[in-house]
Design a protein around this motif. Structure first.
Motif, short mmCIF file in Angstrom:
data_model
loop_
_atom_site.label_atom_id
_atom_site.label_comp_id
_atom_site.label_asym_id
_atom_site.label_seq_id
_atom_site.Cartn_x
_atom_site.Cartn_y
_atom_site.Cartn_z
N VAL A 1 1.01 -1.25 0.03
CA VAL A 1 0.02 0.19 -0.02
C VAL A 1 0.94 1.30 -0.01
O VAL A 1 1.86 1.42 0.55
CB VAL A 1 -0.79 0.10 1.33
N VAL A 2 0.76 2.27 -0.91
CA VAL A 2 1.60 3.24 -1.06
C VAL A 2 0.45 4.56 -0.87
O VAL A 2 -0.43 4.48 -1.64
CB VAL A 2 2.16 3.32 -2.47
N THR A 3 0.80 5.34 0.17
CA THR A 3 0.12 6.61 0.32
C THR A 3 0.75 7.95 -0.18
O THR A 3 2.05 7.99 0.16
CB THR A 3 -0.03 6.54 1.70
N LEU A 4 0.28 8.57 -0.96
CA LEU A 4 0.70 9.84 -1.67
C LEU A 4 -0.05 10.92 -1.13
O LEU A 4 -1.25 11.00 -0.88
CB LEU A 4 0.58 9.83 -3.15
N VAL A 5 0.63 12.28 -0.62
CA VAL A 5 0.15 13.52 -0.41
C VAL A 5 0.32 14.55 -1.44
O VAL A 5 1.59 14.47 -1.66
CB VAL A 5 0.42 14.07 0.90
N LEU A 6 -0.51 14.80 -2.21
CA LEU A 6 -0.02 15.69 -3.57
C LEU A 6 -0.81 17.10 -3.46
O LEU A 6 -1.94 17.24 -2.77
CB LEU A 6 -0.95 15.08 -4.72
N ASP A 7 -0.11 17.94 -4.19
CA ASP A 7 -0.54 19.24 -4.32
C ASP A 7 -1.15 19.50 -5.96
O ASP A 7 -0.31 19.85 -6.66
CB ASP A 7 0.50 20.23 -4.15
N ALA A 8 -2.19 18.66 -5.88
CA ALA A 8 -2.82 18.88 -7.45
C ALA A 8 -4.32 19.32 -7.56
O ALA A 8 -5.04 18.50 -7.25
CB ALA A 8 -2.58 17.58 -7.80
N GLU B 1 3.05 16.17 -11.67
CA GLU B 1 4.34 16.58 -11.89
C GLU B 1 5.30 16.30 -10.58
O GLU B 1 4.70 16.19 -9.60
CB GLU B 1 4.50 17.80 -12.15
N PRO B 2 6.50 16.13 -10.62
CA PRO B 2 7.34 15.78 -9.47
C PRO B 2 7.16 16.70 -8.27
O PRO B 2 7.34 16.40 -7.03
CB PRO B 2 8.79 15.95 -10.11
N GLY B 3 6.90 18.03 -8.76
CA GLY B 3 6.96 18.98 -7.45
C GLY B 3 5.47 18.79 -6.72
O GLY B 3 5.36 19.73 -5.61
N MET B 4 4.69 18.15 -7.25
CA MET B 4 3.22 18.09 -6.67
C MET B 4 3.39 17.10 -5.53
O MET B 4 2.21 17.04 -4.58
CB MET B 4 2.42 17.58 -7.66
N LEU B 5 4.46 16.15 -5.68
CA LEU B 5 4.29 15.25 -4.49
C LEU B 5 5.12 15.72 -3.30
O LEU B 5 6.20 16.19 -2.91
CB LEU B 5 5.20 13.93 -5.04
N ARG B 6 4.35 15.95 -2.08
CA ARG B 6 4.49 16.30 -0.93
C ARG B 6 5.01 15.32 0.04
O ARG B 6 6.14 15.72 0.86
CB ARG B 6 3.40 17.07 -0.16
N ALA B 7 4.66 14.08 0.02
CA ALA B 7 5.18 12.93 0.97
C ALA B 7 4.64 11.77 0.48
O ALA B 7 3.60 11.68 -0.38
CB ALA B 7 4.44 13.42 2.32
N VAL B 8 5.45 10.57 0.57
CA VAL B 8 4.88 9.26 0.15
C VAL B 8 5.31 8.26 1.27
O VAL B 8 6.34 8.47 2.00
CB VAL B 8 5.77 8.82 -1.01
N HIS B 9 4.43 7.34 1.63
CA HIS B 9 4.53 6.35 2.39
C HIS B 9 4.40 4.94 1.81
O HIS B 9 3.49 4.64 1.03
CB HIS B 9 3.67 6.33 3.47
N HIS B 10 5.18 3.82 2.08
CA HIS B 10 5.07 2.43 1.54
C HIS B 10 4.94 1.64 2.78
O HIS B 10 5.67 1.43 3.63
CB HIS B 10 6.29 2.18 0.67
N THR B 11 3.85 0.87 2.70
CA THR B 11 3.53 -0.30 3.65
C THR B 11 3.44 -1.50 2.98
O THR B 11 2.63 -1.53 2.14
CB THR B 11 2.47 0.07 4.61
N GLN B 12 3.88 -2.52 3.52
CA GLN B 12 3.60 -4.10 2.94
C GLN B 12 3.24 -4.78 4.03
O GLN B 12 3.53 -4.98 5.04
CB GLN B 12 5.11 -4.56 2.62
N TRP B 13 1.96 -5.36 3.82
CA TRP B 13 1.33 -6.30 4.45
C TRP B 13 1.15 -7.47 3.98
O TRP B 13 1.12 -7.71 2.76
CB TRP B 13 -0.33 -5.76 4.33
N CYS B 14 1.68 -8.53 5.12
CA CYS B 14 1.57 -9.98 4.60
C CYS B 14 0.37 -10.55 5.25
O CYS B 14 0.31 -10.67 6.49
CB CYS B 14 2.80 -10.59 5.09
N ASP B 15 -0.71 -10.77 4.49
CA ASP B 15 -2.03 -11.41 4.92
C ASP B 15 -2.20 -12.85 4.59
O ASP B 15 -1.64 -13.29 3.65
CB ASP B 15 -3.16 -10.52 4.22
N ALA B 16 -2.86 -13.51 5.23
CA ALA B 16 -3.14 -14.83 5.15
C ALA B 16 -4.28 -15.12 4.06
O ALA B 16 -4.82 -14.12 3.80
CB ALA B 16 -3.97 -15.72 6.52
N VAL B 17 -4.02 -16.41 3.58
CA VAL B 17 -4.72 -16.70 2.50
C VAL B 17 -6.36 -16.89 3.23
O VAL B 17 -6.43 -17.38 4.37
CB VAL B 17 -4.48 -18.29 1.78
#
Length: 608
Positions: free
Chosen positions: A443-450, A534-550
């Motif tokens: 899961v990737v979360t972006l905060v954007l100025d757009a 645009e690259p300048g619109m990206l204020r912050a990014v966060h990456h979380t990896q979840w390992c979930d059961a079948v």
């Protein structure tokens, strides 16, 4: 509690902690391993009826799949961000926590679908509103024709005139949709939804589990689309999901606060190293009748004690105050060794963690009958397929060394005695042998100025069909378009969440650093929302990896889950979590409630 230096061997004859390691001894009625939502709810339910509870969580934060991150001044969910309203399970829990007024309703504008359009280019369209898991109730509706084209729509309509030859026996959702309505419906409508909700190909999803009642509705209507129409007509109006103002992570905060109020001993960063069944005089902690266990009191054995919760300490004789059977866990928190003894054990841990903790107990003649070759200490174990691996983002669970892939099954016991054979534990371990590998989702979360996103060009988000050109994500949620409270907090900024990965497919973000993850996510956002980022619109990014059961939604998994739960019975060992309960907070919370019902009932009857 004991706050002392460990050396040599302890009073039980076990080898003690190292000379520089403190030892803390805790007595409880219930010990819960795993501080995800299932473990928190199980602990809460037990504490409310006056039971003394210890909760151990391996990671430094509680919540499991309900994660939180502070990003560009915003407190955001990194895991579950909504819950299903069916059954009022979550709503009732929120009411018991005084949070009913904090439930949030999402923007009703709806989501879109992205798919490979004519000419092989990316195309998007609003998702049809009248359907179930993407299966249309009316194949000739304008919004369905927009996605399928007339050829695909007419092929889907043939379902209405073809006889249902195998009424009521469909198992594979993908096979059912493909044979009844055609490949276009499967690829463009159903698969994006199935991957977004279950991270699983619809060919592997059990119809009776993911769409309860569909087989029966097909029998009544005589077609798949007719059966779907019946289900649509029967469901309640309005959104099927809700959220919490401020984020779902606030549920974790409130549960944690309530646990502390009830005197629960909560330990994060606790790695459980061993679990032992203890029987005989002075083995397990007594129930409600032994001493005082009022909320806010921590009762522990030993000399030199201090309480984590408010209230006085009651020192008790370790023999007179315990019952004839129970559990003993050894865990490490920083430089302190915890030794927890309890009458009941709740494992709110993933399947692989549960297997590793219980496998050392599956030795002796009963285990020999359940797991051939495991009857004697030193015999090879057949449990090596259980080493599945976990993700730091998975949250719930605590485990020490991995299960050995070959060689002796270690014996865990007290006073130098091998653990007593427990048929239920052996049966659980046998049922877990060969358990399917977990699914990894990024899961990737972006905060954007757009500002171009102010009008929510694709509603609340986009579900992506496999093979969509130029896009690696499987789904996008435009969070500030979906949740009005978040839009207000963001003050003109936009929050977008993208998810990657599904069962049997390697995540396209594997081995990427955060900078490259942000580049990939921005490119997918621009393509799916048809808006330049645009690259300048990206204020912050966060990456979380979840390992979930079948999930139990996979064909054949329900039977595996039933075998595990049948082995548990109604004894002092309880298992709970998403790998048993299914997808979504409503299912997990409901299962957690049910799992400790027996423990609560015994407490209410005075332990009889």
């Amino acid at each position: 509690m004991i706050d002392s230096q460990g050396s040599g061997s302890d009073g039980d004859g076990q080898h003690g902690a190292g000379s520089d390691q403190k030892v803390m001894v805790l007595d409880a009625d219930v010990v819960v391993v795993g501080g995800g939502i299932a473990g928190l709810v199980a602990a809460f339910d037990c504490a409310k009826v006056g039971l003394r509870v210890v909760l151990l969580e391996q990671h430094d934060k509680l919540g499991g799949c309900i994660g939180r991150v502070e990003l560009d001044g915003l407190s955001l969910d990194t895991g579950a961000e909504s819950f299903a309203v069916r059954g009022d399970t979550v709503a009732n829990l929120l009411a018991s926590l005084g949070m009913s007024d904090e439930m949030a309703v999402p923007n009703p504008v709806g989501a879109w679908l992205a798919f490979r359009g004519d000419g092989g280019v990316l195309d998007t369209a609003p998702a049809p509103a009248t359907g179930v898991l993407g299966i249309p109730a009316n194949p000739l509706a304008a919004e369905v024709v927009r996605i399928l084209g007339w050829r695909g729509a007419w092929r889907a309509y043939l379902d209405r005139v073809r006889p249902v030859l195998r009424i009521g026996v469909a198992h594979s959702l993908g096979e059912l949709v493909r044979t009844r309505m055609g490949r276009a419906v499967l690829d463009r409508l159903v698969t994006p939804v199935a991957l977004g909700v279950y991270s699983t190909d619809p060919a592997d999803l059990e119809v009776n589990t993911v769409v309860p009642g569909l087989n029966q509705a097909m029998t009544r209507a005589g077609s798949l689309s007719g059966g779907v129409a019946q289900l649509v007509a029967a469901r309640k109006p309005g959104s099927a999901v809700r959220g919490i103002t401020g984020g779902m992570h606030r549920l974790v905060d409130r549960l944690h606060a309530e646990l502390l109020r009830f005197g629960v001993e909560v330990r994060v960063g606790a790695t459980v190293e061993s679990v032992a069944v203890v029987k005989g005089p002075g083995a397990g902690v007594a129930g409600r009748g032994s001493g005082s266990h009022a909320a806010g009191r921590a009762e522990v054995t030993g000399c030199g004690s201090e309480s984590h919760a408010a209230g006085r300490i009651a020192e008790r004789d370790p023999v007179a105050s315990v019952a004839d059977t129970g559990w003993r866990l050894t865990a490490t928190v920083d430089a302190t060794q915890l030794r927890v003894t309890a009458a009941s054990l709740v494992l709110a841990t993933p399947a692989d963690v549960t297997a590793r903790l219980l496998a050392p107990l599956a030795v002796g003649p009963v285990a020999e009958a359940v797991i051939p070759g495991a009857g004697a200490v030193g015999a090879p174990t057949s449990i090596s397929p259980l080493v599945l691996g976990t993700s730091p983002g998975a949250g719930a669970g605590a485990v020490g060394a991995p299960l050995p892939s070959s060689g002796a099954v270690p014996a865990v016991g007290l006073s130098g005695i091998a653990p007593p054979v427990d048929a239920r534990v052996a049966a659980i371990v046998a049922a877990l042998a060969g358990w399917p590998a977990a699914v990894t989702v990024d899961v990737v979360t972006l905060v954007l100025d757009a500002r171009a996103l102010d009008d929510a060009p694709r509603g609340t988000g986009v579900l992506v069909a496999p093979g969509t050109p130029g896009v690696a994500a499987k789904a996008l949620t435009h969070s500030t378009a979906k949740w009005p409270w978040l839009a207000a907090a963001a003050a003109g900024r936009h929050v977008v969440r993208l998810s990657y990965g599904s069962a049997g497919v390697e995540s396209p973000l594997a081995d990427l650093g955060l900078e490259h993850v942000g580049v990939r996510a921005c490119a997918d956002t621009a393509a799916l929302l048809n808006t330049p980022i645009e690259p300048g619109m990206l204020r912050a990014v966060h990456h979380t990896q979840w390992c979930d059961a079948v999930q139990p939604t996979v064909i054949g998994q329900c039977e595996r889950v039933a075998a595990v739960e049948a082995a548990c019975g109604d004894g002092s060992l309880v298992l709970t979590g998403g790998w048993l309960a299914g997808t979504g907070l409503a299912a997990v919370i409901s299962h957690a409630h049910a799992s400790v019902r027996g423990i609560r009932a015994r407490a209410a009857s005075g332990g009889d």
